[in-house]
Scaffold this active site. Sequence first.
Site, PDB file in Angstrom:
ATOM      1  CG  ASP A 221      -1.665   1.216   1.465  1.00 46.00           C
ATOM      2  OD1 ASP A 221      -2.282   1.687   0.495  1.00 46.00           O
ATOM      3  OD2 ASP A 221      -1.664   1.752   2.594  1.00 46.00           O
TER       4      ASP A 221
ATOM      5  CG  ASP B 205      -1.939   7.391   0.906  1.00 49.06           C
ATOM      6  OD1 ASP B 205      -1.072   8.232   0.643  1.00 49.06           O
ATOM      7  OD2 ASP B 205      -2.962   7.221   0.220  1.00 49.06           O
TER       8      ASP B 205
ATOM      9  N   GLY C  25      -7.541   3.801   3.257  1.00 50.63           N
ATOM     10  CA  GLY C  25      -7.695   2.781   2.214  1.00 50.63           C
ATOM     11  C   GLY C  25      -8.990   2.898   1.431  1.00 50.63           C
TER      12      GLY C  25
HETATM   13  C1  G6P Z   1      -5.702   5.797  -0.096  1.00 49.45           C
HETATM   14  C2  G6P Z   1      -5.821   6.512   1.238  1.00 49.45           C
HETATM   15  C3  G6P Z   1      -7.203   7.099   1.414  1.00 49.45           C
HETATM   16  C4  G6P Z   1      -7.585   7.934   0.206  1.00 49.45           C
HETATM   17  C5  G6P Z   1      -7.538   7.086  -1.043  1.00 49.45           C
HETATM   18  C6  G6P Z   1      -7.860   7.873  -2.300  1.00 49.45           C
HETATM   19  O1  G6P Z   1      -6.375   4.600  -0.046  1.00 49.45           O
HETATM   20  O2  G6P Z   1      -5.565   5.622   2.296  1.00 49.45           O
HETATM   21  O3  G6P Z   1      -7.188   7.892   2.580  1.00 49.45           O
HETATM   22  O4  G6P Z   1      -8.877   8.476   0.357  1.00 49.45           O
HETATM   23  O5  G6P Z   1      -6.230   6.554  -1.189  1.00 49.45           O
HETATM   24  O6  G6P Z   1      -6.836   8.805  -2.519  1.00 49.45           O
HETATM   25  P1  G6P Z   1      -6.863   9.974  -3.600  1.00 49.45           P
HETATM   26  O7  G6P Z   1      -5.444  10.475  -3.577  1.00 49.45           O
HETATM   27  O8  G6P Z   1      -7.233   9.337  -4.904  1.00 49.45           O
HETATM   28  O9  G6P Z   1      -7.866  10.951  -3.150  1.00 49.45           O
HETATM   29 MG    MG Z   2      -2.641   3.056   3.743  1.00 53.47          MG
END
Ligand code: G6P
Ligand code: MG
Length: 216
Positions: A8, A10, A45
Amino acid sequence: MIKAFLFDLDGVIVETAGFHYQAWRKMANDLGFDISEEFNETLKGVSRTESLERILKHGNITLGEAQKAQLASDKNNYYLQLVSQMTHKDILEGVEEFFAQIKQTDIKIGLGSVSKNAKMILDKVGLLDAFDVIIDGTKIEKGKPDPEVFSKGASELHLLASECIVFEDAVAGVEAGKRAGMKVIGIGKPDVLNEADWVIDGFKGMALETLISKLQ
Ligand code: G6P
Ligand code: MG
């Protein structure tokens, strides 16, 4: 036989989870309510649109599609401002050393992130070339906890789920990895990531051999 590690982004490779929280919190505050860190844990996520739905529900707010699209876009613009200063030094401790150990083996490195900003962030921190496959929010239809992001990673590498190991910091991500039929290593707290096969607090000092022996 382990043939790939799917990471993953983030909260695993870089600490952007705090920036997502800050940006969503600003939006919620502008709408007149707050979101706690505990609530934010349930957003990790989860895709941008689904996160927005959950936050609005939490604040008891009903909006039309156009307003929601505007809020999602504003949140993303604010998030992009926050991450714009990121550099190589923002890679989480131990990640590069861990990647260097993997590179000495035949094990592939994949990204499994729901974020549509994933490639841009990897580019900023100088890790774009480290990956054999990148599955991000632009390549999938369903966010975590749906297994799509990890299943797609395995299939693009022409591997079976049982040959891939997932690294995840989010409850929804651990569930996605398990539903894909993979072993999952949680990055964080064992009481939060209780569905993971093993939980570590990060990659600092992590010996690849130790990790592999834990997975046998
Ligand atoms: C990851 C993060 C989420 C976020 C998602 C979409 O899964 O953990 O917190 O909302 O990505 O990210 P984006 O950059 O497309 O808004
Ligand atoms: Mg994450």
